[in-house]
Design a protein around this motif. Sequence first.
Motif, mmCIF file in Angstrom:
data_model
loop_
_atom_site.group_PDB
_atom_site.id
_atom_site.type_symbol
_atom_site.label_atom_id
_atom_site.label_comp_id
_atom_site.label_asym_id
_atom_site.label_seq_id
_atom_site.Cartn_x
_atom_site.Cartn_y
_atom_site.Cartn_z
ATOM 1 N N VAL A 255 -12.103 -43.626 -13.917
ATOM 2 C CA VAL A 255 -11.001 -43.020 -13.160
ATOM 3 C C VAL A 255 -10.678 -43.840 -11.917
ATOM 4 O O VAL A 255 -9.505 -44.039 -11.580
ATOM 5 C CB VAL A 255 -11.336 -41.567 -12.781
ATOM 6 C CG1 VAL A 255 -10.251 -40.969 -11.889
ATOM 7 C CG2 VAL A 255 -11.497 -40.725 -14.044
ATOM 8 N N PHE A 256 -11.705 -44.340 -11.252
ATOM 9 C CA PHE A 256 -11.475 -45.135 -10.050
ATOM 10 C C PHE A 256 -10.646 -46.374 -10.366
ATOM 11 O O PHE A 256 -9.714 -46.720 -9.639
ATOM 12 C CB PHE A 256 -12.810 -45.548 -9.428
ATOM 13 C CG PHE A 256 -12.671 -46.297 -8.131
ATOM 14 C CD1 PHE A 256 -12.430 -45.627 -6.944
ATOM 15 C CD2 PHE A 256 -12.774 -47.682 -8.100
ATOM 16 C CE1 PHE A 256 -12.282 -46.320 -5.740
ATOM 17 C CE2 PHE A 256 -12.629 -48.380 -6.905
ATOM 18 C CZ PHE A 256 -12.386 -47.692 -5.727
ATOM 19 N N ILE A 257 -10.955 -47.032 -11.477
ATOM 20 C CA ILE A 257 -10.224 -48.257 -11.841
ATOM 21 C C ILE A 257 -8.854 -47.925 -12.428
ATOM 22 O O ILE A 257 -7.842 -48.541 -12.059
ATOM 23 C CB ILE A 257 -11.047 -49.100 -12.822
ATOM 24 C CG1 ILE A 257 -12.307 -49.620 -12.133
ATOM 25 C CG2 ILE A 257 -10.209 -50.272 -13.364
ATOM 26 C CD1 ILE A 257 -13.254 -50.372 -13.038
ATOM 27 N N ALA A 258 -8.793 -46.959 -13.335
ATOM 28 C CA ALA A 258 -7.525 -46.639 -14.001
ATOM 29 C C ALA A 258 -6.505 -46.077 -13.022
ATOM 30 O O ALA A 258 -5.358 -46.548 -12.951
ATOM 31 C CB ALA A 258 -7.771 -45.651 -15.138
ATOM 32 N N GLY B 221 -17.521 -36.662 -11.737
ATOM 33 C CA GLY B 221 -17.305 -38.099 -11.541
ATOM 34 C C GLY B 221 -15.844 -38.411 -11.285
ATOM 35 O O GLY B 221 -15.506 -39.211 -10.400
ATOM 36 N N ALA B 222 -14.967 -37.779 -12.052
ATOM 37 C CA ALA B 222 -13.529 -38.000 -11.884
ATOM 38 C C ALA B 222 -13.049 -37.494 -10.529
ATOM 39 O O ALA B 222 -12.205 -38.120 -9.874
ATOM 40 C CB ALA B 222 -12.772 -37.299 -13.006
ATOM 41 N N SER B 223 -13.583 -36.365 -10.102
ATOM 42 C CA SER B 223 -13.189 -35.781 -8.813
ATOM 43 C C SER B 223 -13.613 -36.675 -7.656
ATOM 44 O O SER B 223 -12.842 -36.902 -6.708
ATOM 45 C CB SER B 223 -13.803 -34.386 -8.650
ATOM 46 O OG SER B 223 -13.368 -33.522 -9.670
ATOM 47 N N LEU B 224 -14.837 -37.199 -7.731
ATOM 48 C CA LEU B 224 -15.306 -38.103 -6.681
ATOM 49 C C LEU B 224 -14.431 -39.351 -6.629
ATOM 50 O O LEU B 224 -14.089 -39.835 -5.536
ATOM 51 C CB LEU B 224 -16.764 -38.495 -6.933
ATOM 52 C CG LEU B 224 -17.382 -39.442 -5.900
ATOM 53 C CD1 LEU B 224 -17.378 -38.799 -4.511
ATOM 54 C CD2 LEU B 224 -18.804 -39.818 -6.303
ATOM 55 N N ALA B 225 -14.050 -39.859 -7.793
ATOM 56 C CA ALA B 225 -13.175 -41.031 -7.833
ATOM 57 C C ALA B 225 -11.834 -40.720 -7.185
ATOM 58 O O ALA B 225 -11.280 -41.540 -6.435
ATOM 59 C CB ALA B 225 -12.973 -41.484 -9.281
ATOM 60 N N MET C 52 -4.914 -39.823 -22.340
ATOM 61 C CA MET C 52 -5.918 -39.625 -23.401
ATOM 62 C C MET C 52 -7.227 -39.025 -22.897
ATOM 63 O O MET C 52 -8.230 -39.030 -23.615
ATOM 64 C CB MET C 52 -6.244 -40.955 -24.105
ATOM 65 C CG MET C 52 -5.073 -41.635 -24.764
ATOM 66 S SD MET C 52 -5.406 -43.351 -25.213
ATOM 67 C CE MET C 52 -5.061 -44.153 -23.639
ATOM 68 N N ASN C 53 -7.245 -38.553 -21.674
ATOM 69 C CA ASN C 53 -8.509 -38.134 -21.061
ATOM 70 C C ASN C 53 -8.241 -37.100 -19.967
ATOM 71 O O ASN C 53 -7.708 -37.449 -18.910
ATOM 72 C CB ASN C 53 -9.198 -39.375 -20.470
ATOM 73 C CG ASN C 53 -10.585 -39.090 -19.939
ATOM 74 O OD1 ASN C 53 -10.911 -37.969 -19.568
ATOM 75 N ND2 ASN C 53 -11.404 -40.121 -19.879
ATOM 76 N N PRO C 54 -8.607 -35.827 -20.193
ATOM 77 C CA PRO C 54 -8.360 -34.793 -19.180
ATOM 78 C C PRO C 54 -8.993 -35.099 -17.822
ATOM 79 O O PRO C 54 -8.415 -34.789 -16.777
ATOM 80 C CB PRO C 54 -8.983 -33.544 -19.806
ATOM 81 C CG PRO C 54 -8.920 -33.790 -21.273
ATOM 82 C CD PRO C 54 -9.170 -35.265 -21.427
ATOM 83 N N ALA C 55 -10.172 -35.710 -17.825
ATOM 84 C CA ALA C 55 -10.843 -36.030 -16.565
ATOM 85 C C ALA C 55 -10.071 -37.090 -15.790
ATOM 86 O O ALA C 55 -9.986 -37.027 -14.554
ATOM 87 C CB ALA C 55 -12.270 -36.514 -16.832
ATOM 88 N N ARG C 56 -9.509 -38.054 -16.507
ATOM 89 C CA ARG C 56 -8.696 -39.102 -15.864
ATOM 90 C C ARG C 56 -7.520 -38.483 -15.115
ATOM 91 O O ARG C 56 -7.105 -38.978 -14.062
ATOM 92 C CB ARG C 56 -8.227 -40.093 -16.941
ATOM 93 C CG ARG C 56 -6.959 -40.876 -16.650
ATOM 94 C CD ARG C 56 -7.122 -41.878 -15.548
ATOM 95 N NE ARG C 56 -5.858 -42.535 -15.273
ATOM 96 C CZ ARG C 56 -4.933 -42.079 -14.426
ATOM 97 N NH1 ARG C 56 -5.135 -40.955 -13.758
ATOM 98 N NH2 ARG C 56 -3.817 -42.758 -14.220
ATOM 99 N N SER C 57 -6.980 -37.403 -15.649
ATOM 100 C CA SER C 57 -5.866 -36.722 -14.994
ATOM 101 C C SER C 57 -6.339 -35.785 -13.889
ATOM 102 O O SER C 57 -5.719 -35.685 -12.833
ATOM 103 C CB SER C 57 -5.068 -35.931 -16.042
ATOM 104 O OG SER C 57 -3.977 -35.271 -15.460
ATOM 105 N N PHE C 58 -7.476 -35.113 -14.136
ATOM 106 C CA PHE C 58 -7.928 -34.072 -13.211
ATOM 107 C C PHE C 58 -8.382 -34.616 -11.860
ATOM 108 O O PHE C 58 -8.061 -34.038 -10.818
ATOM 109 C CB PHE C 58 -9.077 -33.275 -13.837
ATOM 110 C CG PHE C 58 -9.597 -32.180 -12.956
ATOM 111 C CD1 PHE C 58 -8.931 -30.968 -12.868
ATOM 112 C CD2 PHE C 58 -10.747 -32.354 -12.184
ATOM 113 C CE1 PHE C 58 -9.393 -29.952 -12.043
ATOM 114 C CE2 PHE C 58 -11.216 -31.358 -11.364
ATOM 115 C CZ PHE C 58 -10.536 -30.148 -11.289
ATOM 116 N N GLY C 59 -9.141 -35.709 -11.852
ATOM 117 C CA GLY C 59 -9.682 -36.230 -10.592
ATOM 118 C C GLY C 59 -8.611 -36.535 -9.563
ATOM 119 O O GLY C 59 -8.638 -35.989 -8.449
ATOM 120 N N PRO C 60 -7.629 -37.387 -9.873
ATOM 121 C CA PRO C 60 -6.545 -37.662 -8.925
ATOM 122 C C PRO C 60 -5.699 -36.431 -8.609
ATOM 123 O O PRO C 60 -5.206 -36.293 -7.498
ATOM 124 C CB PRO C 60 -5.717 -38.733 -9.648
ATOM 125 C CG PRO C 60 -6.671 -39.385 -10.585
ATOM 126 C CD PRO C 60 -7.564 -38.277 -11.044
#
Length: 236
Positions: A18-21, A96-100, A183-191
């Motif tokens: 998530v941090f990189i994407a 992890g996604a939230s921290l990112a 393609m990834n709920p966590a990728r969307s949720f963190g930001p």
Amino acid sequence: MDAFKKYVAEFLGTFTLVFIAAGAVCTDYYLRKSSGQGLGILGISIAFGLATTSVIYAISYVSGAHINPAITIAHWVTRRINPDTAIKYILSQILGASLAGFALKILFPEALYTVYLGTSTLGNEVSVLQGIIMESIISFLLVLTFCGTVLDKRAYSGFAGLAIGLVVLFGVLIGGPISGGVMNPARSFGPALASGQFTHHYVWWIGPIAGSIIAAFLYDTILAEEEAKTVSTKKK
């Protein structure tokens, strides 16, 4: 202790992804603002794909490198992972996604109210249904590739990270203008959590989860080895 290592691996892997994407989206905004030329959709796609590849090679031997709640849920419904482990995987991924997301908020403050720290958004004049369909299709392809390269013993696992990374790259490239190619709920949720931007957020849960489950069932039913099908149905 071995179980704890898996949760830590999923936490760190999802943070990295998530941090990189999402960070690539923020970087693109900063570059366009300063020089008028950013990374573009191709650059963002490459960042997302290479991050996925790197994380898979780094932690797949520890946790299987799900780094995606949709993949974990697909494992759950096809009985490849028990419910308790699945829930802990998903919680680790979300943390992890939230921290990112909050790390990006500190590092890219000007991206907070512009690109919402890389939060997923629908393209101009794109409907919710179109977004869900796009996310379902590219997530289907992602999980189909995951099953064929990571889970199937007939495949040469050394190419798994590269194959999955390429699917992610092309998924972002094709899906970017429509739904962001998440393609990834966590990728969307963190930001989204860090920026407070939750408009149509359910799109990036419904689409990836639906596509992932369909792909997992299809693979188990038609493409998997007969022995693997039997083992999968017996797992609890």
